[in-house]
Design an enzyme around this catalytic site. Sequence first.
Site, PDB file in Angstrom:
ATOM      1  N   LYS A   1       0.811  -1.215   0.000  1.00  0.00           N
ATOM      2  CA  LYS A   1       0.000   0.000   0.000  1.00  0.00           C
ATOM      3  C   LYS A   1       0.850   1.273   0.000  1.00  0.00           C
ATOM      4  O   LYS A   1       0.390   2.319  -0.453  1.00  0.00           O
ATOM      5  CB  LYS A   1      -0.947  -0.003   1.193  1.00  0.00           C
ATOM      6  CG  LYS A   1      -2.079  -1.021   1.084  1.00  0.00           C
ATOM      7  CD  LYS A   1      -2.897  -0.824  -0.188  1.00  0.00           C
ATOM      8  CE  LYS A   1      -4.105  -1.754  -0.220  1.00  0.00           C
ATOM      9  NZ  LYS A   1      -4.821  -1.672  -1.526  1.00  0.00           N
TER      10      LYS A   1
ATOM     11  N   HIS B   1      -8.339   2.398  -6.824  1.00  0.00           N
ATOM     12  CA  HIS B   1      -8.405   1.272  -5.890  1.00  0.00           C
ATOM     13  C   HIS B   1      -9.591   0.415  -6.316  1.00  0.00           C
ATOM     14  O   HIS B   1     -10.704   0.553  -5.805  1.00  0.00           O
ATOM     15  CB  HIS B   1      -8.568   1.785  -4.463  1.00  0.00           C
ATOM     16  CG  HIS B   1      -8.392   0.731  -3.430  1.00  0.00           C
ATOM     17  ND1 HIS B   1      -9.044   0.743  -2.222  1.00  0.00           N
ATOM     18  CD2 HIS B   1      -7.623  -0.389  -3.402  1.00  0.00           C
ATOM     19  CE1 HIS B   1      -8.700  -0.294  -1.500  1.00  0.00           C
ATOM     20  NE2 HIS B   1      -7.837  -1.004  -2.201  1.00  0.00           N
TER      21      HIS B   1
ATOM     22  N   SER C   1     -14.163  -3.048   1.633  1.00  0.00           N
ATOM     23  CA  SER C   1     -14.173  -4.421   2.126  1.00  0.00           C
ATOM     24  C   SER C   1     -15.598  -4.888   2.425  1.00  0.00           C
ATOM     25  O   SER C   1     -16.386  -4.159   3.037  1.00  0.00           O
ATOM     26  CB  SER C   1     -13.325  -4.519   3.399  1.00  0.00           C
ATOM     27  OG  SER C   1     -13.325  -5.825   3.913  1.00  0.00           O
TER      28      SER C   1
ATOM     29  N   THR D   1     -14.089  -8.609  -4.912  1.00  0.00           N
ATOM     30  CA  THR D   1     -13.291  -9.753  -5.363  1.00  0.00           C
ATOM     31  C   THR D   1     -14.184 -10.825  -5.974  1.00  0.00           C
ATOM     32  O   THR D   1     -13.881 -11.387  -7.027  1.00  0.00           O
ATOM     33  CB  THR D   1     -12.484 -10.337  -4.192  1.00  0.00           C
ATOM     34  OG1 THR D   1     -11.607  -9.331  -3.686  1.00  0.00           O
ATOM     35  CG2 THR D   1     -11.674 -11.533  -4.642  1.00  0.00           C
TER      36      THR D   1
END
Length: 533
Positions: A203, A222, A240, A245
């Site tokens: 990061k 991002h 998150s 994903t």
Amino acid sequence: MLEQNCHQHSDYGLENHGLENLNEVFWNLNTAALYEKILNRHEGTLSHLGPIVVRTGHHTGRSANDKFIVEEDSSKDVIWWGKINRPLSEAHFENLHQGMLNHLQTQDLYVQDCFAGADPAHRLPVRIITQYGWHSLFARNMFLQATAEALKKHVPAFTVIDAPRFHASPSMDGTNSETFIVVNFKKKMILIGGSSYAGEIKKSIFSVMNYLLPSKNVLPMHCSANISADGRCALFFGLSGTGKTTLSADASRALIGDDEHGWGAHGIFNFEGGCYAKLIHLSPEAEPEIFGTTQRFGTILENVAIDAKTRRIDLDDDTFTENTRGSYHISAIPNVQKNGMGEHPKEVLFLSADAFGVLPPIARLSKAQAMYHFISGYTARVAGTERGVSEPSPVFSACYGAPFMPLHPMRYAELLGNKLDEHHSCVWLINTGWTGGPYGVGQRMSIAHTRAMVNAALDGKLDDVAMETEPFFGLQIPRHCPGVPDEVLNPRNTWSHPEEYDVQAKKLATMFAENFHIFADHVTEAVRNAGPG
């Protein structure tokens, strides 16, 4: 024997970093050689089928309060100073740097010379100097590996010095604690100490790319990205827990990258050469490609539980942390875009897990709305329960990655707006959270419905569908979507008592407005008016 890989620092310019009296420097060791060092020095454990299992100690995630940017003349006027980007004086940096050098004089070190940025026009050569062999393997996994020919000409534009066993003195070094992550844009150097969490290495370079690229008219992002067989690229932004994903890992589309990308004149490109996936409760049924990486040589498993006798891992065990991670080279994923590049994206998706049950499962955004929601970076987190009732809490992270954005969010939003105009990209807001009520009353959005909506958007099947305008946020909701019942598309229709939805929607709209207040003076009137009415 590994003598050919063990070199004195003076042959490779480490004296430029003040590291003159080291014992040995292990230079660009390959994965097998790093495995030998990691195991011989008891840094990790070899698990069943080959991954290395490591522990990061009490730091099992990023230390957001310990990150600093050196306040110096070349960058101080453009940094977005505040709670996220904290200043550290040049004097404190020099003191901290010297302390690290003193500590490292008697240490063996590992060096990886590699790159960030798949597009050769924007590729950043970086040098990662680490105290641990497994951190060197992490760098080898996560960054773009240099060929033997490229290594001969490699001159680092930024250097990371990573020393987990060195701790700062807050009173002397100006830090908040013994842990620190300090970026110095003037000296092109990053210092990391007091934390073994390898994600800090990745990061920190991402933050550098976010600082450097906008001046080249490149939007750093991002997000994850994938590409269809006919070359249609899509971007997936989301914090998150929003499904970034999962939704970008599609067997019918090739993965370009799972976390960090740039959007430049030639299209999009991955910053990285690997993936850093969250592994808790990962299953072979839900995410077979990522699950497969946990059973291969070269993967690093951070804080994953392992049986000491059988050496088998347990991905459901959160003894050490919920934030268990796997670092692996992107080639471990079966269907990938090998060059890490793609055309200009046709679709851009903003993912939000709205626990208030307000946002529609899919909505099309105008350019101004896209910029507004990009700056907002919204999702929601479920708080603890009391007498069976849970109260969600909003999470806003500018540009879906505020901790890594050195510049003001409007700079990135302007770039996004320009790219959308230039390439006629369509932006969709996707709610992967709750429907029929807030958390505790409604239910989580069906993943089958979400996938159907995402696929419809990516395949252009919603381009000509009739839309209706939702009254609280002004969002355009499709009236029909293949594979999804019509009544699901408008969230108000899914609540048993629509008037309760109205109350909740007004509440969330107020939260958006309160969060955006800090940006209002820096955005155009069109963007300011694109939020909740």
